[in-house]
Design a protein around this motif. Structure first.
Motif, PDB file in Angstrom:
ATOM      1  N   ALA A 127      52.518 -11.280  23.652  1.00 39.54           N
ATOM      2  CA  ALA A 127      51.551 -12.158  22.651  1.00 39.54           C
ATOM      3  C   ALA A 127      50.479 -12.375  23.026  1.00 39.54           C
ATOM      4  O   ALA A 127      50.100 -12.482  24.091  1.00 39.54           O
ATOM      5  N   TYR A 128      49.621 -12.707  21.858  1.00 40.55           N
ATOM      6  CA  TYR A 128      48.207 -13.115  21.845  1.00 40.55           C
ATOM      7  C   TYR A 128      47.950 -14.460  23.134  1.00 40.55           C
ATOM      8  O   TYR A 128      48.986 -15.189  22.991  1.00 40.55           O
ATOM      9  N   GLY A 129      47.339 -14.270  23.866  1.00 40.54           N
ATOM     10  CA  GLY A 129      47.001 -15.171  24.808  1.00 40.54           C
ATOM     11  C   GLY A 129      47.310 -14.713  26.348  1.00 40.54           C
ATOM     12  O   GLY A 129      46.932 -15.156  27.389  1.00 40.54           O
ATOM     13  N   ASP A 130      48.126 -13.713  26.304  1.00 45.13           N
ATOM     14  CA  ASP A 130      48.512 -13.148  27.605  1.00 45.13           C
ATOM     15  C   ASP A 130      47.355 -12.456  28.288  1.00 45.13           C
ATOM     16  O   ASP A 130      46.737 -11.425  27.538  1.00 45.13           O
ATOM     17  N   PRO A 131      47.051 -12.438  29.736  1.00 45.14           N
ATOM     18  CA  PRO A 131      45.960 -12.082  30.159  1.00 45.14           C
ATOM     19  C   PRO A 131      45.919 -10.248  30.281  1.00 45.14           C
ATOM     20  O   PRO A 131      44.800  -9.609  30.113  1.00 45.14           O
ATOM     21  N   VAL A 132      46.999 -10.018  30.128  1.00 42.90           N
ATOM     22  CA  VAL A 132      47.220  -8.350  30.192  1.00 42.90           C
ATOM     23  C   VAL A 132      46.517  -7.680  28.813  1.00 42.90           C
ATOM     24  O   VAL A 132      45.909  -6.488  29.094  1.00 42.90           O
ATOM     25  N   LEU A 133      46.634  -8.416  27.850  1.00 45.31           N
ATOM     26  CA  LEU A 133      45.772  -7.980  26.678  1.00 45.31           C
ATOM     27  C   LEU A 133      44.225  -7.794  26.812  1.00 45.31           C
ATOM     28  O   LEU A 133      43.664  -7.276  25.983  1.00 45.31           O
ATOM     29  N   LYS A 134      43.685  -8.459  27.723  1.00 50.11           N
ATOM     30  CA  LYS A 134      42.271  -8.442  28.014  1.00 50.11           C
ATOM     31  C   LYS A 134      41.963  -7.739  29.025  1.00 50.11           C
ATOM     32  O   LYS A 134      40.711  -7.745  29.470  1.00 50.11           O
ATOM     33  N   GLU A 135      42.713  -6.992  29.793  1.00 46.94           N
ATOM     34  CA  GLU A 135      42.288  -6.118  31.096  1.00 46.94           C
ATOM     35  C   GLU A 135      42.117  -4.697  30.408  1.00 46.94           C
ATOM     36  O   GLU A 135      42.537  -4.347  29.463  1.00 46.94           O
ATOM     37  N   VAL A 136      41.120  -4.291  31.160  1.00 53.92           N
ATOM     38  CA  VAL A 136      40.987  -2.652  31.122  1.00 53.92           C
ATOM     39  C   VAL A 136      41.901  -2.138  31.781  1.00 53.92           C
ATOM     40  O   VAL A 136      42.153  -2.284  32.887  1.00 53.92           O
ATOM     41  N   ALA A 137      42.914  -1.064  31.232  1.00 61.23           N
ATOM     42  CA  ALA A 137      43.975  -0.609  31.922  1.00 61.23           C
ATOM     43  C   ALA A 137      43.566   0.441  32.777  1.00 61.23           C
ATOM     44  O   ALA A 137      42.539   1.209  32.485  1.00 61.23           O
ATOM     45  N   GLU A 138      44.591   0.746  33.793  1.00 62.30           N
ATOM     46  CA  GLU A 138      44.325   1.848  34.817  1.00 62.30           C
ATOM     47  C   GLU A 138      44.839   3.201  34.372  1.00 62.30           C
ATOM     48  O   GLU A 138      45.806   3.351  33.467  1.00 62.30           O
ATOM     49  N   ASP A 139      44.095   4.399  34.845  1.00 65.58           N
ATOM     50  CA  ASP A 139      44.538   5.449  34.203  1.00 65.58           C
ATOM     51  C   ASP A 139      45.975   5.726  35.105  1.00 65.58           C
ATOM     52  O   ASP A 139      46.357   5.242  35.910  1.00 65.58           O
ATOM     53  N   ILE A 140      46.631   6.663  34.519  1.00 67.00           N
ATOM     54  CA  ILE A 140      48.068   6.928  35.031  1.00 67.00           C
ATOM     55  C   ILE A 140      47.873   8.339  35.879  1.00 67.00           C
ATOM     56  O   ILE A 140      47.544   9.183  35.309  1.00 67.00           O
ATOM     57  N   PRO A 141      48.720   8.345  36.961  1.00 69.15           N
ATOM     58  CA  PRO A 141      48.417   9.290  37.857  1.00 69.15           C
ATOM     59  C   PRO A 141      49.811  10.441  37.079  1.00 69.15           C
ATOM     60  O   PRO A 141      50.536   9.976  36.461  1.00 69.15           O
ATOM     61  N   GLN A 142      49.659  11.572  37.424  1.00 69.30           N
ATOM     62  CA  GLN A 142      50.697  12.608  36.745  1.00 69.30           C
ATOM     63  C   GLN A 142      51.773  12.467  37.422  1.00 69.30           C
ATOM     64  O   GLN A 142      52.891  12.847  36.697  1.00 69.30           O
ATOM     65  N   ASP A 143      51.947  11.763  38.702  1.00 67.51           N
ATOM     66  CA  ASP A 143      53.517  11.534  39.264  1.00 67.51           C
ATOM     67  C   ASP A 143      54.058  10.072  38.816  1.00 67.51           C
ATOM     68  O   ASP A 143      54.920   9.667  39.291  1.00 67.51           O
ATOM     69  N   TYR A 144      53.473   9.718  37.670  1.00 72.19           N
ATOM     70  CA  TYR A 144      54.001   8.166  37.246  1.00 72.19           C
ATOM     71  C   TYR A 144      55.492   8.377  36.830  1.00 72.19           C
ATOM     72  O   TYR A 144      55.888   9.221  36.291  1.00 72.19           O
ATOM     73  N   PRO A 145      56.119   7.447  37.381  1.00 73.85           N
ATOM     74  CA  PRO A 145      57.511   7.547  37.317  1.00 73.85           C
ATOM     75  C   PRO A 145      58.154   7.235  35.900  1.00 73.85           C
ATOM     76  O   PRO A 145      57.555   6.399  35.255  1.00 73.85           O
ATOM     77  N   ASN A 146      59.026   8.429  35.523  1.00 73.14           N
ATOM     78  CA  ASN A 146      59.643   8.269  34.231  1.00 73.14           C
ATOM     79  C   ASN A 146      58.926   7.954  32.989  1.00 73.14           C
ATOM     80  O   ASN A 146      59.188   7.331  32.237  1.00 73.14           O
ATOM     81  N   LEU A 147      57.752   8.737  33.125  1.00 72.78           N
ATOM     82  CA  LEU A 147      56.531   8.841  31.829  1.00 72.78           C
ATOM     83  C   LEU A 147      57.175   9.010  30.510  1.00 72.78           C
ATOM     84  O   LEU A 147      56.833   8.335  29.589  1.00 72.78           O
ATOM     85  N   LYS A 148      57.833  10.118  30.488  1.00 80.59           N
ATOM     86  CA  LYS A 148      58.594  10.778  29.129  1.00 80.59           C
ATOM     87  C   LYS A 148      59.503   9.719  28.807  1.00 80.59           C
ATOM     88  O   LYS A 148      59.420   9.179  27.560  1.00 80.59           O
ATOM     89  N   GLU A 149      60.293   8.783  29.613  1.00 83.56           N
ATOM     90  CA  GLU A 149      61.255   7.835  29.034  1.00 83.56           C
ATOM     91  C   GLU A 149      60.468   6.699  28.674  1.00 83.56           C
ATOM     92  O   GLU A 149      60.629   6.060  27.565  1.00 83.56           O
ATOM     93  N   LEU A 150      59.370   6.295  29.158  1.00 86.81           N
ATOM     94  CA  LEU A 150      58.474   5.238  28.846  1.00 86.81           C
ATOM     95  C   LEU A 150      57.832   5.687  27.500  1.00 86.81           C
ATOM     96  O   LEU A 150      57.786   4.777  26.592  1.00 86.81           O
ATOM     97  N   VAL A 151      57.584   6.839  27.474  1.00 84.79           N
ATOM     98  CA  VAL A 151      56.868   7.035  25.855  1.00 84.79           C
ATOM     99  C   VAL A 151      58.010   7.037  24.919  1.00 84.79           C
ATOM    100  O   VAL A 151      57.674   6.560  23.691  1.00 84.79           O
ATOM    101  N   ASP A 152      59.006   7.441  25.101  1.00 85.45           N
ATOM    102  CA  ASP A 152      60.125   7.226  23.955  1.00 85.45           C
ATOM    103  C   ASP A 152      60.485   6.047  23.887  1.00 85.45           C
ATOM    104  O   ASP A 152      60.719   5.456  22.882  1.00 85.45           O
ATOM    105  N   ASP A 153      60.561   5.141  25.047  1.00 92.14           N
ATOM    106  CA  ASP A 153      60.761   3.648  24.681  1.00 92.14           C
ATOM    107  C   ASP A 153      59.703   3.007  23.993  1.00 92.14           C
ATOM    108  O   ASP A 153      59.992   1.989  23.114  1.00 92.14           O
ATOM    109  N   MET A 154      58.374   3.344  24.405  1.00 92.64           N
ATOM    110  CA  MET A 154      57.359   2.699  23.237  1.00 92.64           C
ATOM    111  C   MET A 154      57.392   3.089  21.689  1.00 92.64           C
ATOM    112  O   MET A 154      57.315   2.474  21.040  1.00 92.64           O
ATOM    113  N   PHE A 155      57.809   4.488  21.711  1.00 90.47           N
ATOM    114  CA  PHE A 155      57.902   4.870  20.183  1.00 90.47           C
ATOM    115  C   PHE A 155      59.043   3.863  19.583  1.00 90.47           C
ATOM    116  O   PHE A 155      59.069   3.413  18.631  1.00 90.47           O
ATOM    117  N   ALA A 156      60.295   3.847  20.458  1.00 89.82           N
ATOM    118  CA  ALA A 156      61.423   3.040  19.869  1.00 89.82           C
ATOM    119  C   ALA A 156      61.312   1.739  19.694  1.00 89.82           C
ATOM    120  O   ALA A 156      61.543   0.884  18.621  1.00 89.82           O
TER     121      ALA A 156
END
Length: 189
Positions: A7-36
């Protein structure tokens, strides 16, 4: 897995996010979970910071935003480590909302066309041009990974008018038909 929306007010929403490395664990699963998660909350886009992950990833499905003449021209896609390399065209206003800011909708002006470079889930690089509603949904989600919320575009008067609503959201005093994490009620993991 369905994630709670930050929700609004959490500091994570105001941070510049970090690049994802190619070996990021379970990335495809995370993408599927984000769509869900996005579909569960009836959204058309979801950025990783909205589920508490400060990484450069967002998903969109703009089809529900298309009107009758644009039916079938929606876009369902994941964007990994995206970079908007150009924005042009006339700025146009549209009332935007956000899963992290339920119950608040305001008119935001954005350029009508973008060029974006990004990777897909297979780590293939793309550079594509989008316009209209597809561009708008991408710009909104891209802002999330840059630490920008749609409310940041509002003028001083509009910000003052919604200030109390935003404070209530951060305290959990809001109705949403999906699970949320509220900064005033929970500590970030």
């Amino acid at each position: 897995m369905i994630y709670p929306i930050v929700a609004y007010g959490d500091p994570v929403l105001k941070e510049v996010a970090e690049d994802i490395p190619q070996d990021y664990p379970n990335l495809k699963e995370l993408v599927d979970d984000m769509f869900a998660t996005m579909y569960h909350a009836h959204g058309v886009g979801l950025a990783a910071p909205q589920i508490g992950k400060s990484i450069r990833l967002f998903v969109i499905d703009s089809e529900p935003m298309m009107d009758e003449k644009d039916e079938g021209k929606g876009l369902k896609k994941a964007f990994i480590n995206p970079e908007i390399v150009d924005e042009d065209g006339e700025e146009w206003g549209f009332e935007e909302g956000c899963l992290s800011i339920p119950g608040v909708r305001e008119v935001v002006y954005r350029p009508e066309r973008i060029v974006i470079r990004y990777f897909d889930e297979e780590w293939n690089e793309h550079e594509d041009t989008y316009d209209g509603m597809n561009a708008r949904v991408i710009q909104h989600e891209y802002d999330h990974i840059e630490g920008i919320l749609f409310t940041d575009y509002l003028n001083g008067l509009r910000k003052r008018l919604i200030k109390n609503k935003l404070a209530k959201i951060s305290k959990g005093e809001v109705d949403a038909d999906y699970k949320m994490n509220f900064p005033a009620l929970t500590k970030r993991r």
